[in-house]
Design an enzyme around this catalytic site. Structure first.
Site, PDB file in Angstrom:
ATOM      1  N   TYR A 150       5.392 -40.534  22.160  1.00 46.22           N
ATOM      2  CA  TYR A 150       4.644 -40.922  23.358  1.00 46.22           C
ATOM      3  C   TYR A 150       3.167 -40.557  23.186  1.00 46.22           C
ATOM      4  O   TYR A 150       2.615 -40.696  22.087  1.00 46.22           O
ATOM      5  CB  TYR A 150       5.225 -40.264  24.609  1.00 46.22           C
ATOM      6  CG  TYR A 150       6.732 -40.378  24.757  1.00 46.22           C
ATOM      7  CD1 TYR A 150       7.353 -41.631  24.803  1.00 46.22           C
ATOM      8  CD2 TYR A 150       7.534 -39.257  24.857  1.00 46.22           C
ATOM      9  CE1 TYR A 150       8.728 -41.742  24.957  1.00 46.22           C
ATOM     10  CE2 TYR A 150       8.909 -39.364  25.019  1.00 46.22           C
ATOM     11  CZ  TYR A 150       9.500 -40.611  25.070  1.00 46.22           C
ATOM     12  OH  TYR A 150      10.850 -40.715  25.218  1.00 46.22           O
TER      13      TYR A 150
ATOM     14  N   SER B   8      15.197 -43.295  24.275  1.00 50.60           N
ATOM     15  CA  SER B   8      14.179 -43.903  23.418  1.00 50.60           C
ATOM     16  C   SER B   8      14.387 -43.683  21.921  1.00 50.60           C
ATOM     17  O   SER B   8      13.704 -44.325  21.120  1.00 50.60           O
ATOM     18  CB  SER B   8      12.800 -43.359  23.788  1.00 50.60           C
ATOM     19  OG  SER B   8      12.320 -44.052  24.893  1.00 50.60           O
TER      20      SER B   8
ATOM     21  N   TYR C 294      18.030 -53.693  26.823  1.00 44.53           N
ATOM     22  CA  TYR C 294      17.304 -52.426  26.680  1.00 44.53           C
ATOM     23  C   TYR C 294      18.015 -51.277  27.411  1.00 44.53           C
ATOM     24  O   TYR C 294      18.190 -50.188  26.863  1.00 44.53           O
ATOM     25  CB  TYR C 294      15.873 -52.619  27.193  1.00 44.53           C
ATOM     26  CG  TYR C 294      15.091 -51.345  27.287  1.00 44.53           C
ATOM     27  CD1 TYR C 294      14.611 -50.720  26.133  1.00 44.53           C
ATOM     28  CD2 TYR C 294      14.831 -50.744  28.522  1.00 44.53           C
ATOM     29  CE1 TYR C 294      13.907 -49.538  26.212  1.00 44.53           C
ATOM     30  CE2 TYR C 294      14.124 -49.565  28.607  1.00 44.53           C
ATOM     31  CZ  TYR C 294      13.666 -48.958  27.452  1.00 44.53           C
ATOM     32  OH  TYR C 294      12.981 -47.779  27.526  1.00 44.53           O
TER      33      TYR C 294
ATOM     34  N   VAL D  99      14.164 -39.414  26.638  1.00 46.43           N
ATOM     35  CA  VAL D  99      14.089 -38.645  27.883  1.00 46.43           C
ATOM     36  C   VAL D  99      15.367 -37.877  28.250  1.00 46.43           C
ATOM     37  O   VAL D  99      15.348 -37.074  29.178  1.00 46.43           O
ATOM     38  CB  VAL D  99      13.666 -39.502  29.097  1.00 46.43           C
ATOM     39  CG1 VAL D  99      12.231 -39.949  28.989  1.00 46.43           C
ATOM     40  CG2 VAL D  99      14.596 -40.675  29.272  1.00 46.43           C
TER      41      VAL D  99
ATOM     42  N   LYS E 204      14.923 -46.757  19.979  1.00 42.96           N
ATOM     43  CA  LYS E 204      13.866 -47.762  19.771  1.00 42.96           C
ATOM     44  C   LYS E 204      13.539 -48.030  18.299  1.00 42.96           C
ATOM     45  O   LYS E 204      13.421 -49.190  17.898  1.00 42.96           O
ATOM     46  CB  LYS E 204      12.604 -47.363  20.549  1.00 42.96           C
ATOM     47  CG  LYS E 204      12.805 -47.458  22.069  1.00 42.96           C
ATOM     48  CD  LYS E 204      11.621 -46.882  22.846  1.00 42.96           C
ATOM     49  CE  LYS E 204      11.864 -46.964  24.344  1.00 42.96           C
ATOM     50  NZ  LYS E 204      10.824 -46.271  25.123  1.00 42.96           N
TER      51      LYS E 204
END
Ligand code: GLU
Length: 446
Positions: A253, A76, A201, A271, A79
């Site tokens: 998150y 992530s 992705y 992660v 992102k």
């Protein structure tokens, strides 16, 4: 430690930051809480003991401790960079119309979609990130992924490889992400085929980085989009600022609010155990430690970031205490004059105000007040000399303030001239002179 030219600084030399990172690493190395992610099977093979930290300053110095060179998948942490590309390609308004910027308060893979429209809450949760990839310009998934990989690589300053095993593992098991894409497709928010969007992705999440790479990438954001080592502008300053803003509110998150409260820096975690945090205009840090807490953030990386932020006083909301004024009133011979003057204006027909350092709102606002305290209200000086020789930079708000001050004084018949040996024209005055004597002579009609 490595200097901006990439030369290793010998270890016997002064390296307080490297030492500090090493100490912080030792402090948290024995924290064995958390579990390595296993929902993507290939991630479960990571070494739970690996713990790397790296810090890169905007001037290009690098500091590292522990396993800062061990590769892992970016997950992530990719992102915010894909978001930067979407912002650069279609602009903030078009991106905002498709992906929100509100913290979801839910897990990274939650169905955080606006009822009716299918618009995801923000680009840093899975749904938002999957949609973001579809906004990146390109003829198809190959080209879109190629452009994302290119941006990630340019931010890192080297060509980043892809971990094919992690990609396959995620592709074979990523049904929840596929479901999110199909829901968005059904709601009309995703304009490309669901399979294409998740494929880009999954690939973007499988790019291999090290903590040292992450620190350089974070420093690029800290440096307004300019790579701290190559000097290449990889994104517009405005885009870097927009990305940092969303990282500050949504990067961790459903821990984002508490993170901002405790650590106070824009950040993003992944992660596989990676984490980037940014001290805007100062430096970027990259951390890696695979065991995750229940929200999916690396336990040791969160603790170490918190320690770094506290020890360096980095919290974004931290008040900067100024120890002295950034201006002084000086006599013609250069000696500093007291504020307020015991003798009033009698001693100076043309006061000289000498400014120094970085002039921001507070110093620009205080300068005329200091002058007024010195000369009093009763006497009108012939003119004022503002010496800018020792000024390093004006903040835009200080330029505006000086324009207003100089304009007001001019309307009262007081002309303000500036002195700047380098002739930088930092503020618009009634005249800029290379030396103080010439400025004084000009105001006295000499
Ligand atoms: N590739 C991971 C997933 O979509 C990324 C999750 C993360 O790092 O938060 O499940």
């Amino acid at each position: 430690m490595t200097d901006p030219a990439g030369q290793a600084v010998p270890s016997h030399q002064f390296d307080p930051i490297g030492d500090l990172l090493g100490r912080i690493r030792l402090e948290f190395a024995d924290d064995h809480r958390g579990d390595v992610a296993s929902y993507i099977p290939e991630l479960s093979t990571a070494d739970p003991e690996a713990f790397g930290l790296a810090l890169v300053g905007v001037a290009g110095s690098r500091y590292e401790a522990g396993e800062s060179g061990v590769p892992f998948t970016i997950q992530s942490v990719s992102k915010p960079f894909a978001y930067a590309l979407a912002l650069a390609d279609v602009g903030m308004e078009a991106v905002l119309a498709r992906v929100g910027v509100e913290p979801s308060g839910e897990g990274f893979n939650a169905i955080s979609l606006e009822p009716g429209t299918g618009r995801p809450d923000n680009p840093l949760i899975n749904a938002g990130a999957i949609l973001t990839t579809s906004l990146v310009a390109g003829g198809g998934p190959e080209e879109r992924f190629g452009r994302i990989l290119d941006l990630l690589s340019r931010c890192a300053g080297r060509e980043l490889p892809v971990d094919a095993a992690v990609y396959r593992s995620e592709r074979d098991t990523g049904d929840r992400n596929r479901a999110l894409a199909h829901l968005m497709r059904a709601a009309g928010s995703l304009s490309v085929p669901a399979e294409d969007a998740v494929d880009v992705y999954f690939r973007q999440c499988s790019v291999l980085v090290t903590a040292a790479d992450l620190a350089v990438m974070a420093a690029t954001l800290a440096n307004g989009g300019v790579h701290p080592l190559t000097g290449e502008r990889v994104m517009d300053q405005l885009v870097a600022e927009q990305v940092l803003t969303v990282m500050a509110t949504c990067g961790m998150y459903d821990y984002s609010g508490e993170w901002l409260l405790r650590v106070g820096l824009p950040a993003k975690s992944g992660v596989a155990g990676g984490l980037v945090a940014v001290s805007p205009s100062q430096f970027g840090i990259g951390l890696f430690s695979p065991p995750l807490d229940e929200r999916g953030n690396s336990v040791r990386a969160v603790e170490a970031s918190r320690a770094i932020s506290e020890r360096f006083s980095l919290h974004l909301m931290h008040q900067v205490t100024r120890t002295g004024p950034s201006f002084v009133l000086v006599a013609e011979d250069g000696t500093e004059m007291s504020l307020p003057s015991p003798s009033g204006l009698g001693v100076v027909d043309v006061p000289v105000l000498s400014l120094q350092g970085y002039i921001e709102f507070a110093s620009a606002e205080q300068a005329p007040l200091g002058l007024r305290r010195h000369v009093g209200d009763a006497v009108v000086p012939q003119g004022i000399v503002v010496d800018l020789d020792h000024v390093t930079q004006f903040h835009p708000v200080a330029v505006l303030l000086f324009d207003a001050i100089i304009g007001q004084l001019a309307r009262r018949g007081i002309s303000v001239v500036t002195v700047d040996r380098q002739g930088r024209g930092m503020v618009a005055s009634a005249g800029e002179f290379p030396r103080r004597a010439e400025a004084l002579a000009h105001l006295r009609g000499g």
